[in-house]
Design a protein around this motif. Sequence first.
Motif, short mmCIF file in Angstrom:
data_model
loop_
_atom_site.label_atom_id
_atom_site.label_comp_id
_atom_site.label_asym_id
_atom_site.label_seq_id
_atom_site.Cartn_x
_atom_site.Cartn_y
_atom_site.Cartn_z
N TYR A 153 32.12 40.54 -16.48
CA TYR A 153 32.27 41.78 -15.71
C TYR A 153 30.87 42.31 -15.31
N SER A 154 29.98 42.42 -16.29
CA SER A 154 28.62 42.94 -16.00
C SER A 154 27.90 42.01 -15.02
N LEU A 155 28.08 40.70 -15.22
CA LEU A 155 27.45 39.73 -14.32
C LEU A 155 27.91 39.96 -12.88
N GLY A 156 29.21 40.24 -12.69
CA GLY A 156 29.76 40.46 -11.36
C GLY A 156 29.04 41.60 -10.64
N LEU A 157 28.81 42.70 -11.36
CA LEU A 157 28.12 43.83 -10.74
C LEU A 157 26.68 43.45 -10.38
N ILE A 158 26.04 42.69 -11.27
CA ILE A 158 24.65 42.28 -11.00
C ILE A 158 24.61 41.37 -9.76
N ILE A 159 25.55 40.41 -9.66
CA ILE A 159 25.57 39.50 -8.50
C ILE A 159 25.77 40.32 -7.22
N MET A 160 26.66 41.31 -7.29
CA MET A 160 26.89 42.13 -6.09
C MET A 160 25.65 42.92 -5.70
N GLU A 161 24.95 43.46 -6.69
CA GLU A 161 23.75 44.24 -6.37
C GLU A 161 22.67 43.36 -5.74
N ILE A 162 22.52 42.14 -6.28
CA ILE A 162 21.50 41.24 -5.72
C ILE A 162 21.88 40.86 -4.29
N SER A 163 23.17 40.57 -4.05
CA SER A 163 23.61 40.09 -2.74
C SER A 163 23.63 41.19 -1.69
N THR A 164 24.06 42.40 -2.08
CA THR A 164 24.25 43.46 -1.07
C THR A 164 23.04 44.38 -0.94
N LYS A 165 22.08 44.28 -1.85
CA LYS A 165 20.90 45.17 -1.89
C LYS A 165 21.32 46.62 -2.17
N GLU A 166 22.56 46.81 -2.57
CA GLU A 166 23.05 48.17 -2.85
C GLU A 166 23.19 48.37 -4.36
N LYS A 167 22.73 49.53 -4.83
CA LYS A 167 22.63 49.76 -6.28
C LYS A 167 23.90 50.36 -6.89
N ILE A 174 33.18 47.00 2.88
CA ILE A 174 32.09 46.99 3.88
C ILE A 174 31.52 45.59 4.15
N TRP A 175 31.50 44.74 3.10
CA TRP A 175 30.75 43.48 3.23
C TRP A 175 31.56 42.37 3.90
N THR A 176 31.81 42.57 5.18
CA THR A 176 32.48 41.57 6.02
C THR A 176 31.43 40.57 6.50
N PRO A 177 31.84 39.41 7.08
CA PRO A 177 30.84 38.46 7.61
C PRO A 177 29.90 39.12 8.64
N ILE A 206 18.84 34.64 8.53
CA ILE A 206 19.16 33.49 7.66
C ILE A 206 20.01 32.46 8.40
N GLU A 207 19.93 31.22 7.88
CA GLU A 207 20.68 30.12 8.52
C GLU A 207 22.16 30.22 8.16
N ASP A 208 22.99 29.48 8.90
CA ASP A 208 24.44 29.57 8.73
C ASP A 208 24.89 29.29 7.29
N HIS A 209 24.31 28.21 6.70
CA HIS A 209 24.76 27.86 5.35
C HIS A 209 24.42 28.96 4.35
N CYS A 210 23.36 29.74 4.66
CA CYS A 210 22.99 30.84 3.75
C CYS A 210 23.98 32.00 3.89
N THR A 211 24.51 32.18 5.10
CA THR A 211 25.53 33.22 5.28
C THR A 211 26.72 32.89 4.37
N ASP A 212 27.06 31.60 4.30
CA ASP A 212 28.15 31.19 3.39
C ASP A 212 27.80 31.50 1.93
N VAL A 259 25.86 33.93 0.84
CA VAL A 259 25.97 35.38 0.59
C VAL A 259 27.45 35.73 0.41
N GLU A 260 28.28 35.21 1.34
CA GLU A 260 29.71 35.54 1.31
C GLU A 260 30.34 35.09 -0.02
N GLU A 261 30.01 33.88 -0.43
CA GLU A 261 30.61 33.36 -1.66
C GLU A 261 30.10 34.12 -2.89
N CYS A 262 28.81 34.50 -2.88
CA CYS A 262 28.28 35.25 -4.04
C CYS A 262 29.00 36.60 -4.15
#
Length: 317
Positions: A228-242, A262-265, A275-281, A283-286
Amino acid sequence: MTSGGITLQNLPKELPVDFLKEITKNFSNELLLGTGAFGSVYKGILNDGGVVAVKRLAENSPVPRDKIFANEVQNIMALEHDNIVKLVAYCREANNRLVQSNGRHIIAEITETLLCYEYLPKGSLDQNLFGTSASSIDWNERFKIIKGICEAIHFLHTLSSPVLHLGLKPQNILLDGNMTPKIADFGFSRIFGQEQTRMNTRSVVGSVGYMAPEYLYNGEISARSDIYSLGLIIMEISTKEKNSPSTDQKHARNYVDGVKKIWTPEKIMSEYPDIEDHCTDQVEECINIGLQCVEIDQHKRPTIQKIVNMINKLPMN
Ligand SMILES: Nc1ncnc2c1ncn2[C@@H]1O[C@H](COP(=O)(O)OP(=O)(O)OP(=O)(O)O)[C@@H](O)[C@H]1O
């Protein structure tokens, strides 16, 4: 013992308090790296220029000092992983001192409990994500940090006697000079069977905003609490939102709902325009993995093995 010929390479595991006083200039403010709930951390400078981080555990720490000491020294010192902060030495020493009490001088026994870690010059993930230099971390570095944290938790959760961290948050993840993440602060950690669930016998203390609801409200502990805690950390790193570490669970739920909505493609493309296309994938998957990790129903959360598999399947640069 004086700091004379002592270097990082020949540092004894058990150190006298006088040695630690010497290398921290008597725990001077000038060498203070930061203060947390467990105590203060100082830079300790050895004679050859080598540096260690010296944590002086506070008497009023939320987990008793002997418990933290036992946790770190008996359980964590032996752990060897690139993404886990290395505990290099320790000190536990009782001394008689003359102290003042109600206007009288009395002799009191003062126990100093200190832990020495490898020094990580970039400080915490929190400082790097949300401090002044935050925007300079590009996606590739963010992805590398997510992978490193997941690998550390995979290592801990799949040991023959698994270790649960139980205090994961960006303040407890430190970064080395190459931005490699290292998990620190095992003060709340427990060792036990992988499929096991236990009820907490201590009062639940820590950062409410990162705690799984079943742990916070029912004291129920399992590997799923760390996920659970890891999930929040992954989201913060990916979205830059605290997310907020210390407020109530409602804040964390609002944070999760906001990310989901909010975090649509399109949002990913506008936040990471270069970022390149594969990186967009990636971010989305993270973000998707982060959202699965924070399911209220703990049994719907993925295991760390599954998370690592999902991340490793993503196309790399
Ligand atoms: N090994 C280290 N190398 C470099 N800096 C460190 C190290 N360990 C801790 N620090 C610095 O000291 C600060 C305080 O650390 P500490 O672990 O005491 O508290 P915290 O993790 O910020 O909060 P809490 O313990 O309450 O969760 C950290 O934010 C970090 O900047």
